[in-house]
Design a protein around this motif. Structure first.
Motif, mmCIF file in Angstrom:
data_model
loop_
_atom_site.group_PDB
_atom_site.id
_atom_site.type_symbol
_atom_site.label_atom_id
_atom_site.label_comp_id
_atom_site.label_asym_id
_atom_site.label_seq_id
_atom_site.Cartn_x
_atom_site.Cartn_y
_atom_site.Cartn_z
ATOM 1 N N ALA A 54 0.836 -1.189 0.000
ATOM 2 C CA ALA A 54 0.000 0.000 0.000
ATOM 3 C C ALA A 54 0.868 1.235 0.000
ATOM 4 N N ASN A 55 0.216 2.383 0.071
ATOM 5 C CA ASN A 55 0.941 3.644 0.035
ATOM 6 C C ASN A 55 2.004 3.704 1.127
ATOM 7 N N ASN A 169 -9.730 7.130 12.307
ATOM 8 C CA ASN A 169 -8.371 7.595 12.555
ATOM 9 C C ASN A 169 -7.555 7.366 11.293
ATOM 10 N N SER A 170 -7.603 8.295 10.387
ATOM 11 C CA SER A 170 -6.989 8.112 9.062
ATOM 12 C C SER A 170 -5.474 8.225 9.086
ATOM 13 N N LYS A 171 -4.907 8.718 10.192
ATOM 14 C CA LYS A 171 -3.460 8.903 10.247
ATOM 15 C C LYS A 171 -2.736 7.725 10.888
ATOM 16 N N ILE A 172 -3.462 6.740 11.371
ATOM 17 C CA ILE A 172 -2.836 5.610 12.029
ATOM 18 C C ILE A 172 -2.012 4.803 11.027
ATOM 19 N N CYS A 173 -0.866 4.308 11.479
ATOM 20 C CA CYS A 173 0.036 3.554 10.611
ATOM 21 C C CYS A 173 -0.056 2.063 10.905
ATOM 22 N N GLY A 174 0.332 1.256 9.928
ATOM 23 C CA GLY A 174 0.300 -0.186 10.094
ATOM 24 C C GLY A 174 1.539 -0.859 9.559
ATOM 25 N N GLY A 176 2.797 -4.914 8.714
ATOM 26 C CA GLY A 176 2.507 -6.334 8.661
ATOM 27 C C GLY A 176 1.117 -6.631 8.138
ATOM 28 N N GLN A 177 0.904 -7.896 7.733
ATOM 29 C CA GLN A 177 -0.341 -8.288 7.080
ATOM 30 C C GLN A 177 -1.571 -8.111 7.977
ATOM 31 N N GLY A 178 -1.439 -8.483 9.234
ATOM 32 C CA GLY A 178 -2.577 -8.321 10.132
ATOM 33 C C GLY A 178 -2.979 -6.873 10.280
ATOM 34 N N ALA A 179 -1.995 -5.995 10.357
ATOM 35 C CA ALA A 179 -2.283 -4.569 10.465
ATOM 36 C C ALA A 179 -3.004 -4.060 9.229
ATOM 37 N N ALA A 180 -2.686 -4.613 8.061
ATOM 38 C CA ALA A 180 -3.379 -4.204 6.841
ATOM 39 C C ALA A 180 -4.867 -4.515 6.937
ATOM 40 N N VAL A 181 -5.200 -5.680 7.460
ATOM 41 C CA VAL A 181 -6.611 -6.040 7.630
ATOM 42 C C VAL A 181 -7.275 -5.109 8.638
ATOM 43 N N ALA A 182 -6.581 -4.818 9.732
ATOM 44 C CA ALA A 182 -7.161 -3.967 10.769
ATOM 45 C C ALA A 182 -7.362 -2.539 10.290
ATOM 46 N N TRP A 193 0.791 2.182 5.301
ATOM 47 C CA TRP A 193 1.072 0.798 5.687
ATOM 48 C C TRP A 193 2.387 0.318 5.072
ATOM 49 N N GLN A 194 3.088 -0.516 5.793
ATOM 50 C CA GLN A 194 4.302 -1.170 5.319
ATOM 51 C C GLN A 194 4.189 -2.672 5.576
ATOM 52 N N PRO A 195 4.726 -3.505 4.666
ATOM 53 C CA PRO A 195 4.588 -4.966 4.834
ATOM 54 C C PRO A 195 5.413 -5.518 5.995
ATOM 55 N N THR A 196 6.482 -4.831 6.390
ATOM 56 C CA THR A 196 7.315 -5.287 7.507
ATOM 57 C C THR A 196 7.529 -4.126 8.465
ATOM 58 N N PHE A 197 7.896 -4.479 9.681
ATOM 59 C CA PHE A 197 8.094 -3.449 10.698
ATOM 60 C C PHE A 197 9.346 -2.639 10.417
ATOM 61 N N ASP A 198 9.236 -1.324 10.542
ATOM 62 C CA ASP A 198 10.359 -0.412 10.319
ATOM 63 C C ASP A 198 10.348 0.596 11.455
ATOM 64 N N SER A 199 11.247 0.391 12.420
ATOM 65 C CA SER A 199 11.249 1.261 13.598
ATOM 66 C C SER A 199 11.568 2.707 13.250
ATOM 67 N N SER A 200 12.305 2.917 12.172
ATOM 68 C CA SER A 200 12.662 4.283 11.802
ATOM 69 C C SER A 200 11.450 5.092 11.366
ATOM 70 N N LYS A 201 10.422 4.415 10.878
ATOM 71 C CA LYS A 201 9.221 5.116 10.425
ATOM 72 C C LYS A 201 8.135 5.174 11.489
#
Length: 714
Positions: A54-55, A169-174, A176-182, A193-201
């Motif tokens: 996703a974006n 809450n349109s600004k919430i970040c996600g 991983g796959q489960g977060a995409a569903v949520a 959303w990002q497919p893997t966790f990135d602590s820098s973001k």
């Protein structure tokens, strides 16, 4: 360390009530003969590899740090915390508790858990009777098969508005796959959303959801625990506060137990997590996660101009209780608590089976020998069945789940309390021992209700937080017990003053029965909407019969209307309270006024009719119908002692009719359906048989009032 989790009740779901109702139907058959002489919630598999991304996460002011970071880990148990030094080290740095992950379907697979977070109400994502599948991937920024999940909510009448969290809450970040569903919107599209966790973001996000991955069943579980601990440490570096929660089971047949919940850092020392939706220190539910993320935002929204989806089921997670400083003691407390909710259901079957066998054996002995000792033994076993309806509650005061062999300890404790009440009542009250049992049940349940129902939670008459139907107040089985005790004690009190004044006798009925209605229905006490719907007309009917001796059809309709007005008034007054203080009385009124009540009513009707999918339900119905017919046509009952009892005292007939009325209304209007009057019969009939046996045979002919005396024409 003070124990954080005091007992309270949950509304029993049909699987428990079917088991209890079928076994109690056997007691009805036993009573008639003597008168003549499991869906485990579960979970998920590995995540699917994303088919698309996703974006990218938005670039925002770096000073806007994450305030809530939810790390969801399907299958994360307290045994994992105990086995992991890294997770154990987090305990004294966190507010802790357990989380019930019950969703709308029979299983809580990972997709069910993430969809529930998306909707803020219990959602249904998995397919019944099939293993948990992989989470859907993303194609062109949209969750694959999203419309299938939307259609599934309509099919099962969950009323879950998928996409609510992202729309609010349109600004919430996600991550991983489960977060995409949520975090999918109502059309299934996913942003931020990002497919893997990135602590820098993570620091650029005002709030975030992280999929920590499903806990492996065996191999690789140690590595998964370390990964979870590392995720928590990285999320903490973003200077927000982290909520680590289990959000589903690992597989569809996974062991039922509440999962891990930790929130860190603690605001004022490590304490116990709770919420207004559970009202239990140390316990939250999955829908509380969504409410916490939204933190104070409107409970009702209009996503993308669509129709309002209704209020959130959960409440914001908070902390309460004393500070805990011993991680090992906290972990053992959580593991003990899991035992507390695991054992009651199988032990219920074991105890009831034991009582049935004992009753049948004693009854057979009496029918063959007709000896005095056999009669006394049979009476004792019947009274022990009545004592069982007290023991299921008092057993929670013994903290049996902390004893060696908790299941066997519970079995022994319940049988011992049942036998103790039976023996004491039989010795002190002789042939009126049944009144002692009923009086004890009445007083104990009233006191328990006023105290906030501490004896309910984790008792045999609840399914525990895994089922999550009711976290506080009286459930259906408790109500059935209280209704029988209240109506019989009201009839007994009226009988005592009837010769002096019918008005005083009717007043006694209203006092005894009215007190039960108040305790059962008052929000914060019994909080039992369905219960007062059934008990109120029964008490009014008993009071009218006591006052007038008969009833007209016009009066019968008037009593029904009066009961409806009384119940409606209670619900409306609860609705007028602040939204976060309402019980399900006021919530129901809110849904009704919003036109959002259809799915609720359909689900309750389906639960009620679900009993008739098996022979057990039909067996209960036959037993209930026969019991009710015995109250209006005693001349058809093949028991001389029963017919003599029926006309022996003026208040017997009105009391039996009130019991039948309560059972009938409860069966028609309560989601427990036929199981409710079956449980009432399971309590009342053995006590009646005990009384008839104790009173002994009498050759005097019985006279029965004609049926026309029950209801007179106006």
């Amino acid at each position: 360390m003070n124990h954080p989790l005091r007992p309270k009740t949950c509304r029993a779901r049909p699987s428990l009530l079917r088991t209890l109702g079928l076994l109690l139907a056997a007691f009805v058959a036993v009573g008639a003969a003597a008168g003549t002489a499991n869906t485990a919630p579960a979970s998920g598999a590995a995540h699917a590899a994303p088919a698309g991304t996703a974006n990218a996460l938005p670039q925002v002011d770096q000073s806007l740090l994450a305030k809530v970071v939810v790390i969801g880990v399907p299958g994360l148990r307290w045994s994992d915390v105990k086995a992991s030094p890294e997770l154990t080290a987090l305990v004294n740095q966190s507010n802790v508790g357990s989380i019930t992950v019950k969703t709308a379907g029979p299983h809580t697979c990972p997709v069910d858990g993430w969809l529930t977070i998306s909707a803020g109400t219990r959602a249904w994502g998995s397919v019944p009777d099939q293993p948990c599948g992989e989470l859907p991937g993303l194609v062109d920024g949209k969750v694959q098969g999203w419309q299938t999940y939307v259609n599934r909510q309509a099919e099962h009448h969950t009323g879950a508005p998928l996409g609510r969290l992202a729309e609010t809450n349109s600004k919430i970040c996600g991550f991983g796959q489960g977060a995409a569903v949520a975090l999918a919107h109502t059309d299934g599209t996913v942003a931020n959303w990002q497919p893997t966790f990135d602590s820098s973001k993570l620091a650029a996000c005002p709030d975030a959801i992280v999929d920590g991955g499903v806990m492996p069943l065996s191999e690789g579980r140690d590595e998964a625990r370390k990964k979870v601990a590392e995720l928590v440490a990285q999320a903490r570096a973003a200077d927000g506060w982290v909520l680590l929660v289990g959000i589903a089971q690992e597989t569809a047949d996974a062991h039922q137990e509440p999962l891990v919940a930790m929130q860190l850092p603690p605001d004022n020392g490590p304490r116990w997590l709770t919420s207004d939706s559970t009202r239990r220190p140390g316990l939250i539910q999955l829908t509380d996660v969504t409410a916490t993320i939204l933190r104070g935002q409107a409970k009702e929204i209009d996503p993308a101009g669509s129709e309002e989806p209704g209020p959130l089921d959960g409440n914001e997670i908070t902390s309460t209780g004393d500070v805990h400083t011993d991680a090992a003691a906290v972990i053992e407390d959580r593991l003990d608590t899991n035992q507390r909710f695991e054992q009651p259901r199988p032990m219920l079957v074991a105890v009831v089976t034991t009582l049935v066998v004992a009753q049948l054996a004693a009854l057979g002995w009496f029918l063959i020998t007709r000896s005095r000792r056999a009669r006394s033994t049979s009476v004792f076993t019947m009274l022990a069945q009545g004592g069982f309806f007290i023991a299921v509650f008092l057993s929670t005061a013994t903290s049996w789940w902390r004893w060696p062999s908790p299941g066997f300890s519970l079995y022994c404790v319940v049988l011992a309390i049942s036998a103790g009440f039976a023996g004491l009542a039989q010795r002190l009250l002789k042939k009126h021992a049944y009144l002692g049992i009923l009086a004890a049940a009445y007083v104990i349940l009233l006191v328990d209700g006023v105290l906030g129902t501490p004896l309910q939670f984790g008792s045999m008459f609840t399914d525990g937080p895994v089922i999550g139907g009711r976290f506080y107040g009286f459930g259906n089985s408790t109500f059935a017990t209280l209704a029988v005790a209240a109506l019989v004690m009201a009839g007994f009190a009226a009988q005592k003053v009837l010769d002096r004044s019918r008005v005083e006798a009717a007043a006694a009925v209203l006092v005894v029965g009215g007190l039960a209605i108040v305790v059962d229905g008052k929000p914060g006490w019994g909080t039992d909407f369905g219960g007062i719907i059934a008990l109120t007309p029964a008490v009014l009917l008993l009071a009218w019969f006591t006052w007038r001796g008969n009833i007209s059809w016009k009066a019968l309709v008037g009593i029904g209307l009066a009961g409806f007005v009384a119940v409606s008034a209670v619900a409306y007054l609860d609705y007028l309270r602040p939204e976060d203080e309402r019980s399900h009385f006021g919530t129901f009124v809110a849904r009704l006024l919003d036109g959002d009540v259809n799915d609720v009513l359909i689900r309750k009707l389906q639960m009620s009719l679900g009993f008739f999918h098996t022979p057990a339900g039909w067996a209960m119905l036959v037993a209930v119908v026969l019991s009710m017919l015995a109250t209006v046509r005693p001349d058809k009952v093949p028991s001389e002692s029963y017919r003599r009892f029926y006309v022996g005292k003026p208040m017997v007939r009105p009391t039996l009719l009130a019991l039948a009325t309560c059972g009938l209304v409860g069966m028609l209007l309560n989601d427990a359906g036929v199981a409710l009057p079956a449980i009432m019969a399971g309590f009342a009939v053995p006590l009646l048989v005990a009384h008839l046996l104790a009173a002994g045979a009498d050759d005097r002919p019985a006279t029965v009032l004609p049926e026309s005396h029950l209801v007179q024409e106006s």
